[in-house]
Design an enzyme around this catalytic site. Structure first.
Site, PDB file in Angstrom:
ATOM      1  N   LYS A  54       0.846  -1.204   0.000  1.00  0.00           N
ATOM      2  CA  LYS A  54       0.000   0.000   0.000  1.00  0.00           C
ATOM      3  C   LYS A  54       0.876   1.246   0.000  1.00  0.00           C
ATOM      4  CE  LYS A  54      -3.901  -2.265   2.199  1.00  0.00           C
ATOM      5  NZ  LYS A  54      -4.538  -2.699   3.432  1.00  0.00           N
ATOM      6  N   GLN A  98      -4.815  -1.276   9.609  1.00  0.00           N
ATOM      7  CA  GLN A  98      -4.727  -2.611   9.014  1.00  0.00           C
ATOM      8  C   GLN A  98      -5.385  -3.658   9.927  1.00  0.00           C
ATOM      9  OE1 GLN A  98      -3.436  -3.348   5.873  1.00  0.00           O
ATOM     10  NE2 GLN A  98      -4.221  -5.383   6.251  1.00  0.00           N
ATOM     11  N   ASP A 121     -11.223   3.005   4.123  1.00  0.00           N
ATOM     12  CA  ASP A 121     -11.649   1.600   4.045  1.00  0.00           C
ATOM     13  C   ASP A 121     -13.176   1.501   3.993  1.00  0.00           C
ATOM     14  OD1 ASP A 121      -9.898  -0.483   3.733  1.00  0.00           O
ATOM     15  OD2 ASP A 121      -9.410  -0.687   5.864  1.00  0.00           O
TER      16      ASP A 121
END
Ligand code: NDP
Length: 296
Positions: A54, A98, A121
């Site tokens: 990422k 994460q 997200d």
């Protein structure tokens, strides 16, 4: 194989190119550089690989990448303090924590502490509610990637029968919601669904997000249907480690009209959509027009 291959790797490269173009425009015309902060707690090897990837792709697209690595025994209070600092940092437009988090941390509490407008997200309860009511939100990356591929292949999916197999909060449910928002007729199947083969057989679009290697065989698929395989399963075959999806690609690709492979289908789209969401969040934060084609 008779099905058209939906090449997620190539599509993701195109999305990343679009993102980079928008980033250049933001820098040159407005003096703004979008920034993405990724928080990693602990040393889960798979998470470390994802976070590295990422960060690399964020920088390659011209954005600023901020990584916060925290020890596995980090307290909830310390993690919340980092998120609070990122929420208040104007250089940070997107925040991603994460997952999975170590067991002593309350995932819902942590996710819901991210400012919703920076929640790239799309897991914050406000974004879930906004998506559910068809309002502007941050959309979870994997379902957004699937939707982009479906729109690209079909143009419109209005009126099509779609079956989503899997009802998780991160893939199945938001996927179904996105399909519904695009006026497909949507069925959500799960482990208690009766006659799953019969349900899948009705579908013009099948999205498989189960986590069971090659569970969906070709003879469940309606002739000419579009199959989006979200599953990523590591198996051993002929003494070698292999990645396979939730769909039995060999038999399904003989019946389907179009199909995504694993690897090289939905997977690469997920990070591309994370970058797209960061640009979208940056534009919204600065009252600028959102990039076309990169949002739901
Ligand atoms: P979850 O384990 O959270 O959810 C799996 C879903 O599948 C559940 O709703 C479950 O039903 C359903 N299910 C399980 N067994 C069956 C069955 N026999 N028949 C029908 N439904 C069943 O998984 P995720 O949604 O997080 O992920 C799904 C897959 O997608 C995984 O392989 C994961 O690795 C992959 N993935 C890929 C991403 C990418 O970037 N390509 C990103 C995220 C995930 P129930 O609710 O009834 O238990």
């Amino acid at each position: 194989m008779t099905a058209t291959l939906i090449d997620g790797k190539a599509f993701a490269a195109k999305v990343r190119e679009q993102v980079a173009g928008h980033v250049t425009r933001l820098k040159e015309e407005h003096g703004i550089t979008p920034g993405l902060a990724v928080v990693l707690v602990g040393e889960d090897p798979a998470s470390q690989v994802y976070v590295r990837s990422k960060g690399k792709q964020t920088v390659e697209s011209g954005m600023n990448s901020y990584e916060h690595k925290m020890d596995a025994d980090t307290s909830e209070a310390d993690l919340l303090a980092v998120i609070d600092q990122l929420n208040n940092d104007p250089a940070v437009h997107g925040i991603l924590v994460q997952l999975p988090l170590p067991g002593h941390l309350n995932e819902d509490l942590i996710i819901n502490s991210i400012a919703p407008e920076k929640d790239v997200d799309g897991f914050h309860i406000s974004n879930v509610g906004l998506l559910g009511t068809g309002q502007k939100s941050m959309v979870p990356c994997t379902p957004l990637g699937c939707l982009m591929m479906l729109r690209d292949y079909h143009g419109s999916i209005s009126g099509m029968n779609a079956v989503v197999i899997g009802r998780s909060n991160i893939v199945g449910k938001p996927m179904a919601q996105l399909l519904l928002n695009d006026s497909a007729t949507v069925t959500i199947a799960h482990s208690r669904t009766k006659d799953l083969p019969g349900v899948v057989k009705q579908a013009d679009i099948v999205v498989a997000a189960v986590g069971r290697p090659e569970m969906v065989p070709g003879d469940w698929i309606k002739e000419g249907a579009t199959v989006i395989d979200v599953g990523i399963n590591r198996i051993e075959r002929d003494g070698k480690n292999k990645l396979v999806g939730d769909v039995d690609f060999e038999s399904a690709s003989k019946v389907a009209g179009a199909i995504t492979p694993v690897p090289g289908g939905v997977g690469p789209m997920t990070i591309a959509c994370l970058l797209a969401n960061t640009v979208t969040a940056c534009c919204r934060a600065n009252g600028l027009a959102e990039p076309e084609g990169l949002t739901a």
